[in-house]
Structure formats: structure tokens, C-alpha cells
Design a protein around this motif. Sequence first.
Motif, PDB file in Angstrom:
ATOM      1  N   THR A 198       0.844  -1.191   0.000  1.00  8.31           N
ATOM      2  CA  THR A 198       0.000   0.000   0.000  1.00  8.31           C
ATOM      3  C   THR A 198       0.878   1.240   0.000  1.00  8.31           C
ATOM      4  N   SER A 199       0.277   2.377  -0.300  1.00 10.39           N
ATOM      5  CA  SER A 199       1.041   3.619  -0.329  1.00 10.39           C
ATOM      6  C   SER A 199       0.203   4.766   0.213  1.00 10.39           C
ATOM      7  N   VAL A 200       0.896   5.756   0.777  1.00  9.40           N
ATOM      8  CA  VAL A 200       0.260   6.965   1.296  1.00  9.40           C
ATOM      9  C   VAL A 200       1.033   8.163   0.762  1.00  9.40           C
ATOM     10  N   THR A 201       0.332   9.117   0.179  1.00 11.80           N
ATOM     11  CA  THR A 201       0.979  10.341  -0.266  1.00 11.80           C
ATOM     12  C   THR A 201       1.256  11.228   0.941  1.00 11.80           C
ATOM     13  N   LEU A 202       2.522  11.536   1.164  1.00 12.66           N
ATOM     14  CA  LEU A 202       2.912  12.377   2.291  1.00 12.66           C
ATOM     15  C   LEU A 202       2.867  13.856   1.930  1.00 12.66           C
ATOM     16  N   TYR A 203       3.330  14.166   0.729  1.00 11.39           N
ATOM     17  CA  TYR A 203       3.390  15.570   0.322  1.00 11.39           C
ATOM     18  C   TYR A 203       3.375  15.637  -1.196  1.00 11.39           C
ATOM     19  N   GLN A 204       2.600  16.570  -1.731  1.00  6.06           N
ATOM     20  CA  GLN A 204       2.563  16.774  -3.177  1.00  6.06           C
ATOM     21  C   GLN A 204       2.736  18.253  -3.472  1.00  6.06           C
ATOM     22  N   GLU A 205       3.688  18.564  -4.344  1.00  7.37           N
ATOM     23  CA  GLU A 205       3.985  19.951  -4.701  1.00  7.37           C
ATOM     24  C   GLU A 205       3.276  20.301  -6.004  1.00  7.37           C
ATOM     25  N   THR A 206       2.414  21.319  -5.943  1.00  6.51           N
ATOM     26  CA  THR A 206       1.640  21.711  -7.119  1.00  6.51           C
ATOM     27  C   THR A 206       2.312  22.801  -7.937  1.00  6.51           C
ATOM     28  N   ASN A 207       3.259  23.513  -7.336  1.00  6.58           N
ATOM     29  CA  ASN A 207       3.948  24.574  -8.074  1.00  6.58           C
ATOM     30  C   ASN A 207       4.937  23.935  -9.049  1.00  6.58           C
TER      31      ASN A 207
END
Length: 669
Positions: A198-207
Motif C-alpha cells: 500500500t502507499s500513502v501520499t505524504l506531500y505533493q507539490e503543485t507549483n
Amino acid sequence: MLLSSVLLASMLQNPLCDMCWLRDDSRKNTTVLAYLKNENKTSEHYLKPLVSKQKNLLNEWGAMAGNKAEKPWLDMNGYRYKTLNKGERGVVVRKNQQREDVVINMNQRAHDHAYYKLGNWSVSPNNRLVAIAENTVGDDNYIISIIDIASGEIQTQFLGEYADTLVWKSDNEVIVVENEANTYRPYKAVLRNIKTNTSVTLYQETNPAWLVSAYIASDAKSILIQSNNHNTSVQYLLRSEKKSGIDPKAALRLVKPRKSSVEYYVDVLDGKYYIKSNQGGKFAIYTAQDVQREWTPIIQPKGDLTRWYLANRRIVIEEKKQGITLLEGFDLQGKKVFSNNLSKAASVGWMARNTNPASQTINVRTMGLSQPPAWTKLNIETGETVSSDADVYNQFSTNNYVSELISVKHQGVEVPVSLVYRKDMLTDDSPVFLYGYGAYGVTMRPYFMPQIISLVDRGAVYAIAHVRGGGFKGDDWYQAGKGVNRLNSIQDFTAVAQVMKQFRIESSSAKVVDRDILALGSSAGGTLVAAAINQRPTLFKGAALQVPFVDVLSSMSDESIPLTRQQYAEWGNPNKPEERNVMRAYSPFDNISAQDYPALLVRSGLFDSRVPYWEAAKYTARIKALSTANNPYLLVTDLQSGHSTDRTKALRQQAMDYAFLLNLTNLNK
């Protein structure tokens, strides 16, 4: 004839973009591939008489190899690690008091691939698994494999588009960073559980101008997830755990909100936070009990703080002052306890392979253009030398060579130049091999290389122009050559070439000399050299360009090309008229005109995602079409690699580049 007709037809149909048909993002267009292969054949035919010279150079480099000083082991979690030069690729081994194991055998893993690169590796907290990031194409997407060290079997693989970041959070969880499709921008930190898949998104950068990464702190317990652009950063803290199961997103702590032009980088040791930051204007070292509260400055160098290392009882920094690098040690309250000069004439030193904060010594790597590499251990308390072990090369004596750091006065500044030559071989017509880079604040260190020695032994002078835009003199020197100031670095290189053309030593004859200048540049260095050639083509006898960034204006105007939006500060933003005008003035491809261009050997990699292959292809095609000189303009495209290749192939390419350039001079024997 068919390919020539296609090229001519394309130029006539679209004179504003006469070479655009050479761009193929799929790398599968049959017409384009046929053109590249035909250019390779043309180049191969021209270079065939030089194969014997290439082999001679390779043999010389191999014959020089003697006894290498033992590389320090990396101390991590009860084991010591090292990469051994066994086979063509090498192996990563580890040992403790009981045994020695092979962790990664790159020879086996690369066996079935024309291209192979091990981008990164990291061992799990329980020492049983190793995560590796591998690339078998040549672009910037990696495959992540989790391998059982004891059996060598792959436990699982992540086959998406990943950067080479690998940080273990627990024995069963590893943090990886996903790349954005098509642009290769590392944009999302993901926690992968290898047990539950399984996986969990910790941080996503939109810039789109920001890049995501992660690293583990010196305490081996704190993880920093980071996003940054060219001059601003933001970080989140996460604790590693022996067991999985906690909500990682809830455990993330923002260190400080992003603030334009403020960078900070956190380290943790013994429950205390240490931060390198420029929040006060210049980079300094701060400390805090609670990283989210006030930071107290403890080390504020007068020069530029370039690197730092945190140990149990010391903070060691590298400080740069006008080209001089100082290694300075401080206690944990910020009191200076030692200062060593790492810079001598055309030589350099830097901290390397320091992974154990409890160690009583610190490792320093030193070398110079005529000074073989050495590993030196310093007492971390006093800065005094504990031991030093240098490489020994066959048929080489430092006493035969002269290494100097000179300055070229130009536009009110002094441009440093590192150079090496042999007095007994130097004549009034000895050629000069001139290398330049000048971007990203990178300091091109004067490395010791048998390849350089082989040129000097033939009577050549080898020089490195530390132009503005590089980091040789610190951040101000970098700022003076980046973005809208890019022309400064190009004019610096031209000025150095002019001075080196007339370079002579004090004991030589008083007559004016006129040396051949042979230029070398790679990637951003290709921009520098190609732009200088546009300005003063007859100043140079020839040039060898590797994966050169030469179509600056077009690439920086196309946001679909990888990393474009992250590079505006470095090269200029074409959406701003003032900056576009500057870019138009120096972009090598856009300034090719009908003049006498010197001989050129230009290399590219088909799968290069940083500098696409079509830049070199378009550049050489236009040079061929417009040059008024009868010189060779050779394009060599490696159809099985990207921005770089493996060491063996790279050495073969370098030997041929040198043979090509030597053949243009009086040293073509």
C-alpha cells in the motif's frame, strides 16, 4: 541524398524553424533516427583514422593506474559500507565484526542492459533489505527495487516514474518520490509499505517550479521532506519508527512556512535542531530546541557557507572567501576551534564520506591538477592531521609539472584560471585545452586526472576558466553570471581564451605567441563554449561539446520540456521581454551566422531528458549549413544513453574527443 533532401525541404518549408523536424519526443521517428544514424556514420568515417590515437590515450591512462589510497568506509547502523572496483561496474559490500557481504552487485544487475546507472541505495533499519534506484534507459526515471541482502532476491519493485530518493521510515516502509509524467519533475513524496503493498501520499507539490526530495537527519531518526525552487525551500519533519502503523500524514510537522528567497535545511542530533539558513541574508548555522519556534544563530561566517557537517561534539563547515576554501571547526555553542586552508595553487579539498557523528575524525578529500588524490583524516576536535594516504600513479612525478592559479583582468573583475603545464615540454606554439562550465553556482574543481596529464605530457597547457555564473568566488560570483547576467560568463570565457592564446612563462622567449585554443564544455558548459564561439569563432581552433545546452531560447520557451519552469532563474524567463532579449542575445543556436566556425565534435544522448538530443542535432545542422569555413562539424548521438553514460564508454568518448582536438594541432603525432 535522401536525408539531405529531407533536411533541405524542411528548411524551405519553415525558414523560421529550419531544424525543428529533428525533434521527436517519442525517440522512435524513423526519419529522425535514420538522420542521426547517418550523422553517426559520417562522424565515424572522419574519426576512423584517429582510432589508433584513441587507443594510445586509453592505454596511457590505464598504464598510469597504480595504487589507489583506500577509500574510507561509510559507517551506518553497525555496518561499514564501501563500493569496490570489481568488474566493469563494481560491487557494494559491507562488513561488521563477524562477516563481509555483497550488498549490490552492479556487474550482475547491468549485465543485460546496454545502459545502466545505479542512482541511489539505502539499507533498511534492520539491515536486512536494500532499496535501490536503477535506470536502464538514460532519462531521469528510476525503477525502485527492494532486495533481500542475504538471498539477493527481489522482494518487490516499484515500476512507475520515480526519482532516486530513498528513505526508510521503518523496516517495512520506504519513502520514495514520484516524478511528474513527461517533465520528470520530482513532485510527490510517497510512503510505500512493502509488506501490505500500500502507499500513502505524504506531500505533493503543485507549483511546477518546485522540486520534492527527502533525507534522513544525523540522528537516524528524523526525516525531512523538502520542496524547493532555485532560492526558496520548505521542509516537513517526520519521525522514523521501528514499527509501521502510525498515520504518517498526521505526524508531519511543518518546520516554517515558505518565504520567498529564504532557504533552510534542518539537521537533528541528540534531540536538538541545527539549521543552515539564509533567513538573515547570508547563510549561517542556527540552533533550536523547538524547530518551529525561534532559531538562535551560532555560526555566522564572513564568507559563503557552502557545506556543513554535524557531529556529536563539533560542527564543521566549508567557508569560501574569494576562491579560497576554509575548513573550520566549531563547538556546539559556535566557538571556533580550528581553521584549515583547503585551497592551494590549482588544488582543492572538501569533506567527504562522513557518516558517523560519533567518530573522532573527519575525512577530507584533496587533489590538484598535478597533485594526486589523497584521503586525509583530521582530528575533529583540533583539525590536526591524523593520517593521509595519497594515490600513487605509475610514470608520474609531481615535480615535472607546474600548477598555477592565475587571474585574467576583464570588465573590472579578475577571472580565476587554474592551469597546469610542463616547463620542459612547453613551446611557443603549445596548444591550450580550455575547459569551462559557469552555471548553477557550481565550482569546477581542479581535479587530478590521468587524461589531463596525458595532454600535458604531449606539451599542451590545460586550463579551467572559473567564469562568473560558477561558484569559484562564492555566491556574488554566481549571481554575476546567471539569468540576465549570462553574457558576463560568456565574455569571461572569451577573455580567458584570448589571454591563454598569448600565454607564456617568464623564462620563455619575449616574442608574442599565438597558441591554438581548444575548448571543452559539457551540458551548461556547452552553452558557454558555443556562445563564446559565436562571438569569436576564429579565436578557437576547435571544440568538443558533450550534451550541450545550445537551444536555450526554444527550450526555455517550451514548458513541456523537463525542468524548464525550474530553470527560469538560471537562464532567464522568455515570458519577460527584457529577459527574452538577453536570452536571444546569447542562445547559441539562435546566433549562428555565416562566419568561419572552428572544427566541432558534438555529442548527445538519445534518451537525455535534461538536454534533449535534438538540441545538438539542430545546432550542428545549422553550423554545417551556414559556416563559411571548410572544417569538420561532427555529430555523434549515443542511441543507448542519456545525459551521461557508464565510465568505460565515457573514457572511450573522452579519448576520441582528445584525439580529435589533438589532430587539429601541431601535437597530432
